[in-house]
Design a protein around this motif. Structure first.
Motif, short mmCIF file in Angstrom:
data_model
loop_
_atom_site.label_atom_id
_atom_site.label_comp_id
_atom_site.label_asym_id
_atom_site.label_seq_id
_atom_site.Cartn_x
_atom_site.Cartn_y
_atom_site.Cartn_z
N UNK A 249 0.96 -1.15 -0.10
CA UNK A 249 0.00 -0.12 -0.04
C UNK A 249 0.91 1.20 -0.19
N UNK A 250 0.68 2.52 -0.83
CA UNK A 250 1.29 3.45 -0.71
C UNK A 250 1.50 4.13 0.34
N UNK A 251 2.82 4.97 0.64
CA UNK A 251 3.16 5.62 1.83
C UNK A 251 3.94 6.77 1.58
N UNK A 252 4.32 7.53 2.63
CA UNK A 252 5.05 8.71 2.30
C UNK A 252 6.25 8.76 3.43
N UNK A 253 7.20 9.64 3.20
CA UNK A 253 8.27 9.93 4.16
C UNK A 253 9.19 8.79 4.26
N UNK B 65 3.87 -0.41 10.33
CA UNK B 65 3.72 -1.78 11.11
C UNK B 65 2.40 -2.23 11.19
N UNK B 66 2.05 -3.29 10.37
CA UNK B 66 0.88 -3.71 10.23
C UNK B 66 -0.03 -4.33 11.19
N UNK B 67 0.68 -4.55 12.32
CA UNK B 67 0.07 -5.13 13.44
C UNK B 67 -1.23 -4.30 14.26
N UNK B 68 -2.10 -5.03 14.58
CA UNK B 68 -3.12 -4.75 15.63
C UNK B 68 -2.53 -4.59 16.99
N UNK B 69 -1.90 -3.55 17.54
CA UNK B 69 -1.08 -3.64 18.55
C UNK B 69 -1.93 -3.72 20.06
N UNK B 70 -1.51 -4.16 20.91
CA UNK B 70 -2.06 -4.39 22.20
C UNK B 70 -1.19 -4.38 23.31
N UNK C 255 -4.35 -13.18 -0.03
CA UNK C 255 -4.73 -12.01 -0.60
C UNK C 255 -3.46 -11.77 -1.69
N UNK C 256 -3.54 -12.18 -2.81
CA UNK C 256 -2.38 -11.72 -3.93
C UNK C 256 -2.34 -10.37 -4.28
N UNK C 257 -3.40 -9.48 -4.02
CA UNK C 257 -3.40 -8.23 -4.43
C UNK C 257 -2.63 -7.20 -3.70
N UNK C 258 -2.23 -7.53 -2.48
CA UNK C 258 -1.61 -6.70 -1.71
C UNK C 258 -0.26 -7.47 -0.95
N UNK C 259 0.82 -6.84 -0.88
CA UNK C 259 1.78 -7.30 0.08
C UNK C 259 1.98 -6.67 1.41
N UNK C 260 1.88 -7.59 2.30
CA UNK C 260 2.12 -7.02 3.98
C UNK C 260 3.50 -7.41 4.18
N UNK C 261 4.00 -6.26 4.63
CA UNK C 261 5.42 -6.27 4.70
C UNK C 261 5.59 -6.20 6.59
N UNK C 262 5.77 -7.37 7.26
CA UNK C 262 5.98 -7.34 8.97
C UNK C 262 7.61 -7.24 9.34
N UNK C 263 7.98 -6.20 9.71
CA UNK C 263 9.29 -6.25 10.26
C UNK C 263 9.32 -6.25 11.85
N UNK D 131 -7.75 -2.32 1.33
CA UNK D 131 -6.26 -2.66 1.79
C UNK D 131 -6.53 -2.87 3.23
N UNK D 132 -5.48 -3.97 3.73
CA UNK D 132 -5.43 -4.44 5.20
C UNK D 132 -5.17 -3.29 5.97
N UNK D 133 -4.33 -2.15 5.68
CA UNK D 133 -4.35 -1.06 6.47
C UNK D 133 -5.54 -0.21 6.79
N UNK D 134 -6.38 -0.19 5.99
CA UNK D 134 -7.75 0.53 6.15
C UNK D 134 -8.43 -0.24 7.59
#
Length: 468
Positions: A12-16, A82-87, A291-299, A349-352
């Protein structure tokens, strides 16, 4: 709709640049189902207010303000790559309560919590900045990884069903909600129903929110849950009172011995949190396969840095008894589940979804009528979340062991059982000893070197013969 579009199969697009900042309506669209689900599930973070008032002596209104600050900090993850739903570091809560209870009531316990949270922050920041988290995730023996997950699963379920567990405070209500929640999220029967009927797809996209609402209403009807007394207004954050009475700027830094006391528990908290890192790492890999339409990168190291920053902010300004952790497994499952079970046109998108869940929860926590309406059902939301966490940790542990040897499976079971009954430090310690004694072949490298040396000698002899 978001203004920035991604190519199929890309991130998904981003900035900075490396910060990967994503803003609502610019880099992702707000997902209404996740906003509503988050608003309903505000009961989960509110559940910690009981411990904050009982153990730390913090008034309920201040405890709610701490929860609201905690929720704002959750948004750092989804807005900085960071794609996690944090807790929280949830499974360690009984350990933190025992640690704090060893100090006199009043400022001493607040200072002890500050020392613990700052120590945890330093640990996460150090492992994140120097990329130790990545090494741990990738290089830890599979038996220890699976054992940590097994221990987390057993701990979560045992805690809810123990003699003083939440299940027995309202058994019919909580068990009814659990059955409905598990059915909608994981049942083999529910999957074809979602595919065939729009009504089931509509209900399923709200995860455990609908089962919670139904269980809450049912509990009120049968008298297990008190009727809510709704109040009006907005949640305030009394900054001056918090700084003067609960922060290092008002109380001063804890004594050095408090930090020494906190080190073993901080290590145990990281070990427990490490299980959450393993869970989300596996979940994102599963999501990428579907979901092949979006790549999720977890670091893991990015996640650790942000977790460290959250703990540091809390430790300095608003100490939080559950600590800040890498992931909220129950919430993560809700977003991932909806993401994997919907095409791009239904969930772009997952991010939404991940960001919207916490936008909805944060907005709900600002509204006093929402807080007071759901206040009698706090135990329901917390119990459902932990039971789902136990289920996920359990099946992911079995999945990790699918292609492993019986030796590794046996070590994992022992590690998990000890971790659940004696604590994280014992579990990891025993696991390392078993790995060293049973799994590690200390002579393999020597044998390999010896073979290599013999081969080199043979080659040298052949070369010498040819040259002669």
């Amino acid at each position: 709709m978001s203004l920035k579009k991604r190519p199929t199969g890309a991130e998904q697009p981003s900035m900075l640049g490396a910060l990967k900042l994503r803003l609502p309506f610019v880099h992702y669209k707000i997902e209404i189902p996740d906003v509503l689900q988050g608003a309903i599930l505000c009961v989960v973070p509110l559940g910690i207010t009981a411990l904050m008032t009982n153990v730390l002596g913090i008034p309920f209104e201040i405890a709610v303000a701490f929860v609201l600050i905690n929720n704002f900090l959750y948004l750092l993850h989804t807005h900085f790559g960071d794609p996690v739903v944090s807790g929280w570091i949830t499974a360690g809560i009984p350990l933190y309560v025992a640690f704090l209870s060893s100090y006199p009531e009043g400022d001493a316990r607040i200072l002890a919590l500050i020392a613990l949270q700052i120590t945890v922050a330093v640990l996460f920041l150090g492992l994140g900045i120097f990329k130790g988290a990545n090494a741990l995730v990738r290089k830890m023996p599979m038996s220890l990884k699976a054992g940590i997950l097994i221990g987390a699963a057993i701990s979560a379920v045992m805690g809810e069903f123990s003699a003083d567990g939440r299940v027995w405070t309202m058994p019919i209500t909580i068990l009814s909600g659990a059955v409905l929640g598990f059915f909608m999220l994981f049942s083999e029967t529910a999957a074809p129903l979602r595919a065939r009927y729009g009504f089931f797809r509509f209900v399923a996209q709200y995860g455990i929110a609908i089962p919670f609402i139904l269980a809450y209403g049912f509990g009120i009807l049968i008298g297990e849950v008190d009727k809510p007394v709704v109040e009006w207004g907005f949640t305030s954050i009394p900054i001056t009172e918090i700084i003067n009475n609960y922060s290092v700027f008002g109380l001063g830094m804890p004594p050095f011995e408090y930090f020494l006391d906190a080190v073993p528990l901080a290590l145990a908290a990281y070990i427990i949190a490490f299980g959450d890192i393993l869970v989300v790492d596996s979940l994102f890999k599963n999501a990428d396969d579907v979901r092949k339409d979006e790549k999720l990168v977890f670091s893991p190291h990015r996640n650790s840095i942000i977790v460290g920053i959250r703990n540091l902010i809390h430790g300095l300004l608003a100490p939080f008894i559950s600590l800040s952790g890498p992931s909220w497994t129950g919430g993560q499952a809700l977003v991932i589940n909806r993401y994997m079970n919907n095409p791009r046109r239904a969930m772009d998108s997952y991010w939404g979804g991940a960001a919207s869940l916490y936008w909805g929860m944060t907005i709900a926590l600002i509204l006093v009528p929402v807080i007071t309406f759901f206040k009698p059902g706090l135990n329901i939301g917390m119990a459902l979340t932990l039971l789902i966490q136990g289920y996920l940790c359990g099946y992911l542990a079995i999945e990790l062991l699918d292609k492993q040897s019986n030796l590794e499976r046996g070590v994992a079971i022992i590690v998990g059982a000890i971790l659940a009954t004696k604590g994280a430090a014992w579990g990891l310690g025993v696991g390392l000893v078993l790995w060293a004694v049973l799994e590690k072949n200390w002579f393999a490298e020597r044998e390999s070197t010896a073979k290599g040396g013999r081969q080199d000698s043979d080659c040298s002899d052949d070369t010498a013969i040819e040259n002669s």
